[in-house]
Design an enzyme around this catalytic site. Structure first.
Site, PDB file in Angstrom:
ATOM      1  CE  LYS A  53      -2.157  -2.015   3.687  1.00  0.00           C
ATOM      2  NZ  LYS A  53      -2.934  -2.118   4.932  1.00  0.00           N
ATOM      3  N   GLY A  54       2.150   1.100   0.281  1.00  0.00           N
ATOM      4  CA  GLY A  54       3.012   2.271   0.479  1.00  0.00           C
ATOM      5  C   GLY A  54       3.037   3.236  -0.688  1.00  0.00           C
ATOM      6  CG  ASP A 110       6.728   2.542  -1.273  1.00  0.00           C
ATOM      7  OD1 ASP A 110       7.416   1.661  -1.813  1.00  0.00           O
ATOM      8  OD2 ASP A 110       5.943   2.302  -0.346  1.00  0.00           O
ATOM      9  CG  ASP A 113      16.423  -1.114   2.994  1.00  0.00           C
ATOM     10  OD1 ASP A 113      17.545  -0.623   2.883  1.00  0.00           O
ATOM     11  OD2 ASP A 113      16.028  -1.637   4.049  1.00  0.00           O
ATOM     12  CE  LYS A 141      15.835   3.365   4.445  1.00  0.00           C
ATOM     13  NZ  LYS A 141      15.250   2.491   5.500  1.00  0.00           N
ATOM     14  CG  ASP A 169       3.477   0.821   7.026  1.00  0.00           C
ATOM     15  OD1 ASP A 169       4.311   0.645   6.117  1.00  0.00           O
ATOM     16  OD2 ASP A 169       3.065  -0.107   7.747  1.00  0.00           O
ATOM     17  NE  ARG A 175      -0.179   2.048   5.039  1.00  0.00           N
ATOM     18  CZ  ARG A 175       0.792   1.262   4.576  1.00  0.00           C
ATOM     19  NH1 ARG A 175       1.726   1.754   3.808  1.00  0.00           N
ATOM     20  NH2 ARG A 175       0.830  -0.014   4.885  1.00  0.00           N
TER      21      ARG A 175
END
Ligand code: 5GP
Length: 198
Positions: A53-54, A110, A113, A141, A169, A175
């Protein structure tokens, strides 16, 4: 921290140690990414693919910054145990609704990493034989990256800290903060919800 300029939950503001990117900075960067995509895909009607959902805030703003015909679809994944996750294994909980064979696909993320999650998903999408497949990431990142990923569109480089807001989140919270900020250490160690374990 001053919070009256943001219509956000007061108690969540108290968990943020620093705002890394303001709403205005994010909007300006997203608009620039949209312009780049318009330039590169003028006659291609790309499909933007996101992982729930990010990505919801970023996807919504990016779509509005693209003024050429474009389509959108979503998938949803859930990570297995930490051990399997470290091997880059993710479980597809919801697949795309449209076929992407022969389509120009832009994978919209979004945050990246280690790169393990997106690497798995890109392999999965590539197997469906799209005409092209590129990545558009808002927050990159780089420090913990384990996989060499070509990122065609990149919003911001971020440090190796846990960030929240603008769709991102921590245990389903934060969020709806309009900016992206660092969580205070104390907020990162809240006990898990007894029912969901999140
Ligand atoms: P990767 O497989 O690239 O290591 O993990 C990517 C996923 O980890 C992201 O899609 C996101 O769900 C989560 N993640 C990694 N870093 C952060 C962070 O700083 N903040 C939040 N909210 N999620 C993160």
């Amino acid at each position: 921290m001053m919070s009256d300029e943001y219509p956000v939950p007061e108690e969540w503001m108290a968990d943020i140690s620093k705002i890394l990117f303001t709403e205005a900075q994010i909007q300006a960067r997203v608009a620039a990414l949209g312009r780049q995509i318009v330039h590169d895909y003028a006659d291609k009607k790309p499909v933007l693919v996101g992982v729930l959902k990010g990505v919801i805030f970023f996807m919504a703003d990016l779509l509005r910054a693209i003024n050429i015909p474009v389509e959108v679809d979503f998938m949803s994944v859930s990570n297995y145990s930490p051990e399997l996750r470290d091997k880059g294994v993710v479980r597809l909980v919801k697949d795309l609704e449209m076929p992407i064979e022969g389509r120009h696909v832009i994978f919209v993320e979004d945050i990246i990493d280690t790169g393990l999650t997106i690497n798995y998903l890109l392999r999965n999408l590539r197997a469906r034989q799209p005409a092209s497949l590129e990545v558009c990431v808002l927050f990159n990142k780089e420090k913990r990256r384990l996989i060499d990923l070509p990122l065609r569109y990149k919003g911001f480089d971020v440090p190796d800290n846990y960030i929240v807001g603008y769709g991102l989140d921590y245990r389903e919270q934060y969020r709806n903060l309009p900016f992206v900020g660092l969580l205070k250490a104390q907020a990162l160690h809240q006990p898990a919800h007894p029912a969901t374990g999140l």
